[in-house]
Design a protein around this motif. Structure first.
Motif, PDB file in Angstrom:
ATOM      1  N   SER A 103     -52.549   7.223  29.784  1.00  0.00           N
ATOM      2  CA  SER A 103     -53.623   7.191  30.777  1.00  0.00           C
ATOM      3  C   SER A 103     -54.940   7.667  30.188  1.00  0.00           C
ATOM      4  N   LYS A 104     -54.898   8.715  29.372  1.00  0.00           N
ATOM      5  CA  LYS A 104     -56.120   9.209  28.751  1.00  0.00           C
ATOM      6  C   LYS A 104     -56.676   8.203  27.749  1.00  0.00           C
ATOM      7  N   GLN A 105     -55.765   7.557  26.993  1.00  0.00           N
ATOM      8  CA  GLN A 105     -56.203   6.514  26.058  1.00  0.00           C
ATOM      9  C   GLN A 105     -56.844   5.354  26.819  1.00  0.00           C
ATOM     10  N   LEU A 106     -56.223   4.994  27.954  1.00  0.00           N
ATOM     11  CA  LEU A 106     -56.759   3.904  28.777  1.00  0.00           C
ATOM     12  C   LEU A 106     -58.134   4.280  29.323  1.00  0.00           C
ATOM     13  N   ALA A 107     -58.292   5.514  29.787  1.00  0.00           N
ATOM     14  CA  ALA A 107     -59.586   5.954  30.306  1.00  0.00           C
ATOM     15  C   ALA A 107     -60.662   5.899  29.224  1.00  0.00           C
ATOM     16  N   ASN A 108     -60.326   6.329  28.011  1.00  0.00           N
ATOM     17  CA  ASN A 108     -61.291   6.270  26.910  1.00  0.00           C
ATOM     18  C   ASN A 108     -61.711   4.837  26.625  1.00  0.00           C
ATOM     19  N   THR A 109     -60.737   3.934  26.638  1.00  0.00           N
ATOM     20  CA  THR A 109     -61.030   2.520  26.373  1.00  0.00           C
ATOM     21  C   THR A 109     -61.927   1.941  27.458  1.00  0.00           C
ATOM     22  N   ILE A 110     -61.616   2.262  28.705  1.00  0.00           N
ATOM     23  CA  ILE A 110     -62.410   1.750  29.828  1.00  0.00           C
ATOM     24  C   ILE A 110     -63.834   2.292  29.774  1.00  0.00           C
ATOM     25  N   VAL A 146     -55.315 -14.300  19.249  1.00  0.00           N
ATOM     26  CA  VAL A 146     -55.056 -13.304  20.284  1.00  0.00           C
ATOM     27  C   VAL A 146     -55.984 -12.109  20.097  1.00  0.00           C
ATOM     28  N   GLY A 147     -56.620 -11.659  21.193  1.00  0.00           N
ATOM     29  CA  GLY A 147     -57.548 -10.530  21.135  1.00  0.00           C
ATOM     30  C   GLY A 147     -58.984 -10.934  20.899  1.00  0.00           C
ATOM     31  N   GLN A 148     -59.233 -12.194  20.544  1.00  0.00           N
ATOM     32  CA  GLN A 148     -60.605 -12.663  20.315  1.00  0.00           C
ATOM     33  C   GLN A 148     -61.382 -12.665  21.636  1.00  0.00           C
ATOM     34  N   ARG A 149     -62.673 -12.304  21.576  1.00  0.00           N
ATOM     35  CA  ARG A 149     -63.529 -12.283  22.754  1.00  0.00           C
ATOM     36  C   ARG A 149     -64.380 -13.533  22.793  1.00  0.00           C
ATOM     37  N   LEU A 150     -64.364 -14.204  23.942  1.00  0.00           N
ATOM     38  CA  LEU A 150     -65.147 -15.430  24.111  1.00  0.00           C
ATOM     39  C   LEU A 150     -66.252 -15.199  25.142  1.00  0.00           C
ATOM     40  N   LYS A 151     -67.425 -15.742  24.880  1.00  0.00           N
ATOM     41  CA  LYS A 151     -68.460 -15.814  25.903  1.00  0.00           C
ATOM     42  C   LYS A 151     -68.153 -16.984  26.829  1.00  0.00           C
ATOM     43  N   ILE A 152     -68.295 -16.735  28.128  1.00  0.00           N
ATOM     44  CA  ILE A 152     -68.044 -17.779  29.114  1.00  0.00           C
ATOM     45  C   ILE A 152     -69.326 -18.074  29.855  1.00  0.00           C
ATOM     46  N   PHE A 179     -55.954  -2.629  29.515  1.00  0.00           N
ATOM     47  CA  PHE A 179     -57.354  -2.857  29.856  1.00  0.00           C
ATOM     48  C   PHE A 179     -57.780  -4.289  29.589  1.00  0.00           C
ATOM     49  N   ALA A 180     -57.249  -4.899  28.551  1.00  0.00           N
ATOM     50  CA  ALA A 180     -57.606  -6.295  28.262  1.00  0.00           C
ATOM     51  C   ALA A 180     -57.261  -7.187  29.446  1.00  0.00           C
ATOM     52  N   GLY A 181     -56.102  -6.944  30.063  1.00  0.00           N
ATOM     53  CA  GLY A 181     -55.722  -7.727  31.237  1.00  0.00           C
ATOM     54  C   GLY A 181     -56.644  -7.457  32.407  1.00  0.00           C
ATOM     55  N   ILE A 182     -56.976  -6.186  32.639  1.00  0.00           N
ATOM     56  CA  ILE A 182     -57.901  -5.837  33.716  1.00  0.00           C
ATOM     57  C   ILE A 182     -59.263  -6.490  33.485  1.00  0.00           C
ATOM     58  N   GLN A 183     -59.707  -6.456  32.243  1.00  0.00           N
ATOM     59  CA  GLN A 183     -61.018  -6.992  31.893  1.00  0.00           C
ATOM     60  C   GLN A 183     -61.070  -8.507  32.096  1.00  0.00           C
ATOM     61  N   ASN A 184     -59.984  -9.183  31.760  1.00  0.00           N
ATOM     62  CA  ASN A 184     -59.952 -10.632  31.952  1.00  0.00           C
ATOM     63  C   ASN A 184     -60.090 -10.998  33.422  1.00  0.00           C
ATOM     64  N   TYR A 185     -59.474 -10.211  34.284  1.00  0.00           N
ATOM     65  CA  TYR A 185     -59.579 -10.504  35.721  1.00  0.00           C
ATOM     66  C   TYR A 185     -61.003 -10.277  36.215  1.00  0.00           C
ATOM     67  N   PHE A 186     -61.574  -9.112  35.917  1.00  0.00           N
ATOM     68  CA  PHE A 186     -62.890  -8.791  36.466  1.00  0.00           C
ATOM     69  C   PHE A 186     -64.002  -9.599  35.814  1.00  0.00           C
ATOM     70  N   ALA A 187     -63.775 -10.124  34.610  1.00  0.00           N
ATOM     71  CA  ALA A 187     -64.778 -11.005  33.999  1.00  0.00           C
ATOM     72  C   ALA A 187     -64.933 -12.272  34.824  1.00  0.00           C
ATOM     73  N   ARG A 188     -63.834 -12.717  35.448  1.00  0.00           N
ATOM     74  CA  ARG A 188     -63.872 -13.934  36.270  1.00  0.00           C
ATOM     75  C   ARG A 188     -64.284 -13.650  37.704  1.00  0.00           C
ATOM     76  N   LEU A 204     -49.892  -8.167  32.814  1.00  0.00           N
ATOM     77  CA  LEU A 204     -48.571  -8.474  32.275  1.00  0.00           C
ATOM     78  C   LEU A 204     -48.675  -9.398  31.072  1.00  0.00           C
ATOM     79  N   ARG A 205     -49.490 -10.430  31.180  1.00  0.00           N
ATOM     80  CA  ARG A 205     -49.641 -11.373  30.077  1.00  0.00           C
ATOM     81  C   ARG A 205     -50.252 -10.688  28.856  1.00  0.00           C
ATOM     82  N   SER A 206     -51.196  -9.790  29.118  1.00  0.00           N
ATOM     83  CA  SER A 206     -51.820  -9.073  28.008  1.00  0.00           C
ATOM     84  C   SER A 206     -50.824  -8.139  27.327  1.00  0.00           C
ATOM     85  N   MET A 207     -50.019  -7.435  28.109  1.00  0.00           N
ATOM     86  CA  MET A 207     -49.020  -6.528  27.538  1.00  0.00           C
ATOM     87  C   MET A 207     -47.986  -7.292  26.721  1.00  0.00           C
ATOM     88  N   GLY A 208     -47.787  -8.547  27.076  1.00  0.00           N
ATOM     89  CA  GLY A 208     -46.827  -9.373  26.347  1.00  0.00           C
ATOM     90  C   GLY A 208     -47.219  -9.618  24.903  1.00  0.00           C
TER      91      GLY A 208
END
Length: 447
Positions: free
Chosen positions: A185-192, A438-444, A372-381, A312-316
């Motif tokens: 949780s602390k690692q996740l908070a730092n990342t966020i 995998v992990g690459q960031r794209l501008k949309i 966080f990558a999964g969370i970020q993908n959702y909120f980016a859209r 879930l998809r990101s954790m995979g």
């Protein structure tokens, strides 16, 4: 001679009564202390149930607890009283067989106490909570102001499961779930907090217990956009493995799998194990009572499932998945009608292999990044209105959103999801072909 015999008989009877009384007395066999940001909890392990009373004295300030027919056999030597309102704890005997415990205080407190009956591998316990009258500055959380020029942060409430009296599951290598998930949780908070437009708030910042209802209520008080509860649970079979994501099943008993039902039952016992006093797991707050029956039809649950799918998809990309879809069960901590809520199982700590991985800092850090990558993908859209991400998506700072590539995705599929052309996607990302990683960031493009 006869009077001597009679006297000896009476003495023997008296000794027998005293011995019987001593044998019947409950003993305090252990004492533990936890410091939370705004309270101190002292737990007394008992050999049986007790009756007790509590009162305060002044000049100097003291808190006194009297316990009937009880003896003290524990040690007070290793209690960490620094940074607590207690300067010393003393014990004594009163009325011939009762125990008196005195807490010498350095600050005013609002004390509460309750007993917990034997449960599972936990003995009977007496719990004393000393609540600070002045809130700790370290616990203060920023309330989101929705009018903040339309560019507020997206707030993620991160709940590390268990804590204090409740260790959660215990791994094959002896690691405690409560410690593993607090670190994740602390690692996740730092990342966020390192990402523009996001802010994390930890529900539990240390090793102490919080009621399940209070965990979600704290997230609601700070108007969190998402509540994420982090766990690493156990199953009755050590072969069970894989990460999972859960959303609420508003229909209670109808969990989507036997594992989901089992884990929900275990987690919902957390208040009983951790010692939250009179909290009832079946209690429903007034807001929830009117909405729980049709929660499956609300946007809240729909958002929970969508975000959960991205997580879930990101954790995979890092972990084996226990199930390929978001599962649902009646987790008490997820019962919030107005806030998307997820429970993330980072693995089965009862599985020796997963326990080894969860023991390493590198794996916990990687797992936090994938969540966080999964969370970020959702909120980016779908950024919430009034947030920095929504402002940027609508052209406030460039005309681009962001997508992080997950395993199995293709550039054409991403273009279709965001309703942009493949050629535009190639152009704005300066790509010469459709090869992505995998992990690459794209501008949309968003306009």
């Amino acid at each position: 001679m006869r009077s001597m015999v009679s006297c000896l008989t009476m003495c023997c009877l008296g000794l027998a009564v005293l011995a019987q009384t001593a044998a019947a007395a409950v003993s305090v066999e252990g004492v533990r202390l936890w410091r939370a940001p705004d309270s101190t909890r002292i737990v007394f392990d008992l050999s049986g149930p007790v009756q007790h009373s509590m009162f305060s004295l002044q000049g100097p300030d003291r808190l006194v607890i009297d316990i009937q027919s009880t003896v003290f056999t524990a040690s007070l030597n290793n209690l960490a009283l620094d940074n607590t309102p207690v300067t010393n704890i003393r014990t004594g005997t009163r009325n011939g067989g009762d125990l008196r415990i005195v807490f010498d205080l350095r600050a005013d407190v609002a004390p509460t106490s309750f007993v917990l009956a034997r449960h599972g591998d936990k003995s009977d316990r007496l719990v004393v909570d000393l609540n600070d009258l002045q809130p700790s500055a370290s616990r203060a959380v920023e309330i989101v102001d929705p009018s903040l020029d339309g560019r507020r942060d997206i707030v993620i409430a991160i709940d590390a499961g268990h804590g204090g009296e409740d260790p959660g599951a215990i791994g094959a290598n002896g690691i405690y779930e409560k410690n593993v998930v607090l670190d994740i949780s602390k690692q996740l908070a730092n990342t966020i907090n390192a990402a523009p437009g996001y802010r994390a708030e930890l529900v539990r910042t240390g090793d102490y217990a919080i009621a399940l209802k209070e965990r979600r209520n704290l997230a609601r008080r700070i108007r969190a956009d998402l509540f994420v509860s982090i766990h690493a649970d156990a199953f009755k079979h050590t072969g069970a493995n894989g990460a999972s994501v859960y959303a609420l099943n508003p229909h209670g008993h109808r969990a989507t799998s036997e594992t989901a039902r089992y884990l929900a039952e275990r987690e919902n016992e957390s208040d009983l194990i951790g010692g939250v006093g009179s909290v009832s797991l079946s209690d429903k707050d007034e807001v929830l009572a009117g909405m729980l029956l049709d929660l499956s039809m609300t946007a809240t649950l729909s958002s929970s499932l969508e975000i959960g799918d991205q997580v879930l998809r990101s954790m995979g990309a890092t972990a084996r998945l226990h199930k390929s879809q978001v599962e649902q069960a009646d987790f008490a901590v997820l019962r919030s009608p107005d806030m998307p809520s997820l429970l993330v199982e980072t693995g089965f700590i009862s599985n020796p292999g997963e326990a080894r991985r969860l023991s390493t800092a590198a794996y916990r850090r990687e797992m936090a990044g994938r969540i966080f990558a999964g969370i970020q993908n959702y909120f980016a859209r779908t950024p919430p209105p009034g947030t920095y991400l929504a402002w940027r998506r609508n052209g406030g700072e460039g005309d681009f959103g962001e997508h992080i590539i997950l395993r199995g995705e293709t550039l054409s599929g991403i273009a279709q999801r965001y309703n942009v052309s493949l050629s535009d996607l190639l152009t704005v990302n300066e790509l010469s072909d459709t090869v992505i990683r995998v992990g690459q960031r794209l501008k949309i493009p968003t306009s």
